[in-house]
Design a protein around this motif. Structure first.
Motif, mmCIF file in Angstrom:
data_model
loop_
_atom_site.group_PDB
_atom_site.id
_atom_site.type_symbol
_atom_site.label_atom_id
_atom_site.label_comp_id
_atom_site.label_asym_id
_atom_site.label_seq_id
_atom_site.Cartn_x
_atom_site.Cartn_y
_atom_site.Cartn_z
ATOM 1 N N ASP A 273 0.847 -1.197 0.000
ATOM 2 C CA ASP A 273 0.000 0.000 0.000
ATOM 3 C C ASP A 273 0.885 1.251 0.000
ATOM 4 O OD1 ASP A 273 -2.975 1.011 0.664
ATOM 5 O OD2 ASP A 273 -1.514 2.246 1.751
ATOM 6 N N PRO A 274 0.538 2.271 -0.788
ATOM 7 C CA PRO A 274 1.406 3.447 -0.917
ATOM 8 C C PRO A 274 1.687 4.197 0.391
ATOM 9 C CG PRO A 274 -0.213 3.410 -2.677
ATOM 10 C CD PRO A 274 -0.624 2.346 -1.705
ATOM 11 N N LEU A 275 0.738 4.167 1.323
ATOM 12 C CA LEU A 275 0.897 4.970 2.539
ATOM 13 C C LEU A 275 1.197 4.121 3.774
ATOM 14 C CD1 LEU A 275 -1.907 7.634 1.966
ATOM 15 C CD2 LEU A 275 0.512 7.710 1.332
ATOM 16 N N PHE A 276 1.686 2.890 3.540
ATOM 17 C CA PHE A 276 2.060 2.018 4.647
ATOM 18 C C PHE A 276 3.502 1.566 4.446
ATOM 19 C CE2 PHE A 276 2.237 -2.216 6.718
ATOM 20 C CZ PHE A 276 1.913 -1.831 8.012
ATOM 21 N N MET B 157 5.084 7.764 -0.137
ATOM 22 C CA MET B 157 4.608 8.826 0.758
ATOM 23 C C MET B 157 5.557 10.025 0.786
ATOM 24 S SD MET B 157 5.187 7.197 4.570
ATOM 25 C CE MET B 157 4.295 5.699 4.151
ATOM 26 N N HIS B 158 6.850 9.792 0.508
ATOM 27 C CA HIS B 158 7.809 10.897 0.492
ATOM 28 C C HIS B 158 7.578 11.806 -0.722
ATOM 29 C CE1 HIS B 158 10.153 9.282 3.835
ATOM 30 N NE2 HIS B 158 9.938 8.094 3.300
ATOM 31 N N ILE B 159 7.094 11.231 -1.810
ATOM 32 C CA ILE B 159 6.699 12.032 -2.964
ATOM 33 C C ILE B 159 5.372 12.733 -2.666
ATOM 34 C CG2 ILE B 159 6.089 11.960 -5.415
ATOM 35 C CD1 ILE B 159 8.998 11.258 -4.862
ATOM 36 N N HIS B 160 4.450 11.995 -2.089
ATOM 37 C CA HIS B 160 3.118 12.522 -1.770
ATOM 38 C C HIS B 160 3.209 13.751 -0.875
ATOM 39 C CE1 HIS B 160 -1.258 12.064 -1.166
ATOM 40 N NE2 HIS B 160 -1.003 12.500 0.055
ATOM 41 N N ARG C 239 0.262 20.593 -4.215
ATOM 42 C CA ARG C 239 0.493 21.406 -5.410
ATOM 43 C C ARG C 239 -0.169 20.853 -6.662
ATOM 44 N NH1 ARG C 239 6.763 21.082 -5.378
ATOM 45 N NH2 ARG C 239 6.466 21.805 -7.526
ATOM 46 N N TYR C 240 -0.527 19.563 -6.623
ATOM 47 C CA TYR C 240 -1.082 18.920 -7.812
ATOM 48 C C TYR C 240 -2.299 18.082 -7.451
ATOM 49 C CZ TYR C 240 3.580 20.045 -9.626
ATOM 50 O OH TYR C 240 4.728 20.699 -9.994
ATOM 51 N N GLN C 241 -3.154 17.860 -8.449
ATOM 52 C CA GLN C 241 -4.276 16.951 -8.248
ATOM 53 C C GLN C 241 -3.697 15.563 -7.978
ATOM 54 O OE1 GLN C 241 -6.883 16.637 -11.613
ATOM 55 N NE2 GLN C 241 -8.216 15.138 -10.633
ATOM 56 N N THR C 242 -4.117 14.976 -6.880
ATOM 57 C CA THR C 242 -3.493 13.736 -6.420
ATOM 58 C C THR C 242 -4.535 12.692 -6.043
ATOM 59 O OG1 THR C 242 -1.625 15.007 -5.533
ATOM 60 C CG2 THR C 242 -1.869 12.736 -4.750
ATOM 61 N N GLU C 243 -4.225 11.443 -6.347
ATOM 62 C CA GLU C 243 -5.073 10.321 -5.953
ATOM 63 C C GLU C 243 -4.178 9.201 -5.435
ATOM 64 O OE1 GLU C 243 -8.403 7.195 -7.832
ATOM 65 O OE2 GLU C 243 -7.318 8.600 -9.130
ATOM 66 N N VAL C 244 -4.632 8.506 -4.392
ATOM 67 C CA VAL C 244 -3.906 7.349 -3.872
ATOM 68 C C VAL C 244 -4.794 6.121 -4.012
ATOM 69 C CG1 VAL C 244 -2.782 6.298 -1.884
ATOM 70 C CG2 VAL C 244 -2.623 8.775 -2.225
ATOM 71 N N ILE C 245 -4.282 5.110 -4.695
ATOM 72 C CA ILE C 245 -5.024 3.868 -4.893
ATOM 73 C C ILE C 245 -4.463 2.825 -3.924
ATOM 74 C CG2 ILE C 245 -5.594 2.021 -6.513
ATOM 75 C CD1 ILE C 245 -5.314 4.088 -8.759
ATOM 76 N N PRO C 246 -5.254 2.403 -2.955
ATOM 77 C CA PRO C 246 -4.742 1.465 -1.955
ATOM 78 C C PRO C 246 -4.389 0.119 -2.552
ATOM 79 C CG PRO C 246 -7.120 1.678 -1.750
ATOM 80 C CD PRO C 246 -6.680 2.712 -2.743
ATOM 81 N N GLY C 247 -3.485 -0.578 -1.883
ATOM 82 C CA GLY C 247 -3.090 -1.912 -2.329
ATOM 83 C C GLY C 247 -3.105 -2.891 -1.171
#
Length: 242
Positions: free
Chosen positions: A109-112, A117-120, A126-134
């Protein structure tokens, strides 16, 4: 003016390509750029999971200058890794500014415990952002092991094996169930901490979960303390409860 592109953090799961979500597949196949992390000179596990989905999409490798060669508390490591994340974010931002959609792959998962997360944290405001869980490595591991991890009022803790041995022992003793991430070279220390907490016999060792090379066994049956980066320990809390 060029309309900025979209940043997508894509969780690709623990290793089995069939565990990709439909949403992750769509994001990967429609992105202008697919970025992924890897150690310089090594292959990317996240990239390998989705390799058959990439087609002719442009790729942006983000290569770590250092991983475990220097202790994470060493100032040289902190300086090198901070500079790396700043430059990686800038490389992604350059594509976003050009109007391209950038999908940044993340194993699990991107946020685990993920590098995404360091890019996020540097770009999401500053940008339109979406996180797709895994699907996380721990979820893939306890499912593959058939090990009910927690139920009812069980308290589950997730700890990195990099913690000090005494701290690990306390965490294990306080919790009903536990997952140990970042095992690797910390296995011997974690083993001692589990023994001190009286939970060594319950521990399950899982290596490369959900892949063809997966290994699952009782930690007590593992005769060495060698563990690759992509391994973890499970300490189920659900045993005799109904």
């Amino acid at each position: 003016m060029t309309v900025p592109g979209r940043l997508i953090g894509v969780g690709v799961g623990p290793g089995d390509p069939e565990l990709l979500t439909l949403k992750a597949v769509k994001a990967i196949e429609t992105a202008d750029i697919v970025a992924y992390f890897a150690k310089a000179g090594n292959l990317s596990n996240a990239h390998a999971i989705v390799a058959d989905r990439l087609g002719h999409v442009a790729e942006l490798p983000l290569l770590y200058p250092v991983t475990t060669e220097i202790h994470r508390h060493d100032e040289r490591y902190k300086s090198a890794i901070l500079d790396f994340y700043e430059k990686s974010a800038a490389a992604v931002a350059a594509h976003l500014d050009a109007g391209r959609t950038v999908a940044v792959l993340s194993e699990g998962d991107p946020l685990f415990y993920g590098s995404y997360m360091h890019i996020h944290c540097r770009l999401a405001d500053r940008y339109q952002t979406e996180v797709i869980p895994g699907i996380t490595a721990m979820s893939g591991s306890w499912s593959a092991a058939g090990a009910p991890i927690a139920q009812g009022d069980d308290i589950l803790v997730v700890v990195p094996g990099t913690l000090d041995e005494a701290v690990l022992a306390v965490r294990f003793a306080e919790a009903d169930a536990a997952v140990v991430m970042k095992l690797g070279r910390n296995l011997a220390k974690v083993r001692r901490a589990l023994a001190a907490a009286g939970k060594l016999d319950r521990a399950i060792y899982v290596e490369r979960a959900t892949t063809a090379a997966a290994i699952t066994m009782r930690l007590a049956d593992k005769t060495d303390d060698v563990a690759p980066y992509f391994s973890l320990l499970l300490v189920p809390g659900w045993e005799t409860n109904s």
